[in-house]
Each structure stands twice: as C-alpha cells, then as structure tokens.
Design a protein around this motif. Structure first.
Motif, PDB file in Angstrom:
ATOM      1  N   ILE A 201      10.642  20.940   6.181  1.00 32.62           N
ATOM      2  CA  ILE A 201      10.244  20.891   4.771  1.00 32.62           C
ATOM      3  C   ILE A 201      11.298  20.123   3.973  1.00 32.62           C
ATOM      4  O   ILE A 201      10.974  19.267   3.158  1.00 32.62           O
ATOM      5  N   ALA A 202      12.571  20.419   4.222  1.00 32.95           N
ATOM      6  CA  ALA A 202      13.664  19.785   3.478  1.00 32.95           C
ATOM      7  C   ALA A 202      13.712  18.281   3.707  1.00 32.95           C
ATOM      8  O   ALA A 202      14.043  17.524   2.797  1.00 32.95           O
TER       9      ALA A 202
ATOM     10  N   GLY B 107      10.896  30.970  -1.010  1.00 31.58           N
ATOM     11  CA  GLY B 107      10.180  30.112  -1.956  1.00 31.58           C
ATOM     12  C   GLY B 107       9.693  28.808  -1.371  1.00 31.58           C
ATOM     13  O   GLY B 107       9.330  27.891  -2.106  1.00 31.58           O
ATOM     14  N   GLN B 108       9.652  28.704  -0.052  1.00 31.19           N
ATOM     15  CA  GLN B 108       9.235  27.455   0.569  1.00 31.19           C
ATOM     16  C   GLN B 108       7.751  27.400   0.882  1.00 31.19           C
ATOM     17  O   GLN B 108       7.170  26.324   0.947  1.00 31.19           O
ATOM     18  N   ILE B 109       7.155  28.572   1.104  1.00 33.98           N
ATOM     19  CA  ILE B 109       5.717  28.619   1.371  1.00 33.98           C
ATOM     20  C   ILE B 109       5.091  29.745   0.562  1.00 33.98           C
ATOM     21  O   ILE B 109       5.791  30.643   0.089  1.00 33.98           O
TER      22      ILE B 109
ATOM     23  N   ALA C   1      10.751  22.723  -1.291  1.00 35.05           N
ATOM     24  CA  ALA C   1      12.084  23.146  -0.878  1.00 35.05           C
ATOM     25  C   ALA C   1      13.043  23.012  -2.047  1.00 35.05           C
ATOM     26  O   ALA C   1      13.865  22.120  -2.094  1.00 35.05           O
ATOM     27  N   PRO C   2      12.902  23.910  -3.051  1.00 29.16           N
ATOM     28  CA  PRO C   2      13.749  23.767  -4.228  1.00 29.16           C
ATOM     29  C   PRO C   2      15.230  23.839  -3.909  1.00 29.16           C
ATOM     30  O   PRO C   2      16.026  23.092  -4.446  1.00 29.16           O
ATOM     31  N   THR C   3      15.620  24.704  -3.015  1.00 30.90           N
ATOM     32  CA  THR C   3      17.026  24.828  -2.663  1.00 30.90           C
ATOM     33  C   THR C   3      17.508  23.574  -1.957  1.00 30.90           C
ATOM     34  O   THR C   3      18.590  23.080  -2.232  1.00 30.90           O
ATOM     35  N   ALA C   4      16.711  23.050  -1.053  1.00 34.80           N
ATOM     36  CA  ALA C   4      17.103  21.859  -0.310  1.00 34.80           C
ATOM     37  C   ALA C   4      17.322  20.677  -1.254  1.00 34.80           C
ATOM     38  O   ALA C   4      18.236  19.885  -1.060  1.00 34.80           O
ATOM     39  N   GLY C   5      16.503  20.558  -2.269  1.00 32.53           N
ATOM     40  CA  GLY C   5      16.671  19.471  -3.233  1.00 32.53           C
ATOM     41  C   GLY C   5      17.993  19.566  -3.970  1.00 32.53           C
ATOM     42  O   GLY C   5      18.679  18.563  -4.163  1.00 32.53           O
ATOM     43  N   ARG C   6      18.361  20.773  -4.356  1.00 35.37           N
ATOM     44  CA  ARG C   6      19.648  20.961  -5.050  1.00 35.37           C
ATOM     45  C   ARG C   6      20.811  20.668  -4.117  1.00 35.37           C
ATOM     46  O   ARG C   6      21.792  20.051  -4.517  1.00 35.37           O
ATOM     47  N   VAL C   7      20.689  21.082  -2.872  1.00 37.26           N
ATOM     48  CA  VAL C   7      21.758  20.822  -1.898  1.00 37.26           C
ATOM     49  C   VAL C   7      21.875  19.324  -1.650  1.00 37.26           C
ATOM     50  O   VAL C   7      22.975  18.773  -1.610  1.00 37.26           O
ATOM     51  N   ARG C   8      20.752  18.645  -1.517  1.00 38.14           N
ATOM     52  CA  ARG C   8      20.768  17.197  -1.291  1.00 38.14           C
ATOM     53  C   ARG C   8      21.459  16.489  -2.457  1.00 38.14           C
ATOM     54  O   ARG C   8      22.260  15.575  -2.255  1.00 38.14           O
ATOM     55  N   ASP C   9      21.167  16.919  -3.679  1.00 39.95           N
ATOM     56  CA  ASP C   9      21.822  16.333  -4.853  1.00 39.95           C
ATOM     57  C   ASP C   9      23.321  16.580  -4.838  1.00 39.95           C
ATOM     58  O   ASP C   9      24.117  15.680  -5.141  1.00 39.95           O
ATOM     59  N   ALA C  10      23.721  17.790  -4.478  1.00 42.51           N
ATOM     60  CA  ALA C  10      25.149  18.118  -4.422  1.00 42.51           C
ATOM     61  C   ALA C  10      25.850  17.296  -3.345  1.00 42.51           C
ATOM     62  O   ALA C  10      26.977  16.812  -3.554  1.00 42.51           O
TER      63      ALA C  10
END
Length: 116
Positions: free
Chosen positions: A25-26, A64-66, A79-88
C-alpha cells in the motif's frame, strides 16, 4: 497482490501478512480503492488458517489502511502514515545531501533511530 510468508520466522504469520500488505500500500503497488482478496481465499493460497488472515486484516483496519465493508470485503483506503514518513525521509535526505553527509551515514542514523 503478492504475499510471501516464512513459516520458520520468529515473526508471527499474521504480522508478516500485515507487513507485506502495508508495504504494498505504501509503495502504491496496491492502489487506494483496491479490494484485497477475501480472507478465506488468501488463507487458502498461503496455506494458513483464515483467522490468521483476519487478524492481519484487523491490524490493517486498526492502522487506517483498509476498511472492512460488509458485502465488499477489505478495501484499501490509503496509507496516511506512510505518506508522512515518506515526506520526513525526503526532508532528511535533502538535509543530509546539502550538509554533505554520505548516504551510508544517513542510513546508519535512520537505522539507529528506528531500532531505538
């Protein structure tokens, strides 16, 4: 969607399934809006108990992924968390690059933080 598990690993099978789907997903391999296979179908293809897959799906839901929708099954909501991690990570990489920090040092710093 491709899920590979290692029954000899110390990581529980449900956690391996959850991690595999989370990664897909990420990275966008599984798109938002996509339906995951029915738990019974995935369990049969992996040779595991259906409750193992349901536990993985519940973890993905709790993260919160599915969404688990009656009659529609498991649907990827993102993947809201993955997006924030990718930005960081992007910010950290840009900062390290501008400071002249070698990639190996940056990776060691990330590994140290991740494992602490």
């Amino acid at each position: 969607m491709f899920v590979l598990i290692d029954p000899t690993a110390t990581t529980p099978v449900f956690a391996q399934i959850e991690a595999s789907i989370t990664t897909q997903i990420a990275t966008g391999t599984i798109a938002t809006g996509a339906r995951l296979p029915a738990a019974k179908q995935l369990a049969e293809s992996l040779g595991v108990n259906v409750h193992t897959v349901l536990r993985a799906y519940q973890g993905l839901r709790d993260g919160g992924q599915i969404e688990l929708r009656p009659g529609r099954g498991a649907v990827v909501v993102g993947a809201p968390t993955a997006g924030r991690v990718r930005d960081a990570v992007a910010r950290a990489a840009a900062e390290a690059k501008s400071a002249g920090i070698p990639i190996g040092t940056l990776l060691a710093l990330v590994r140290e933080e991740y494992e602490s």
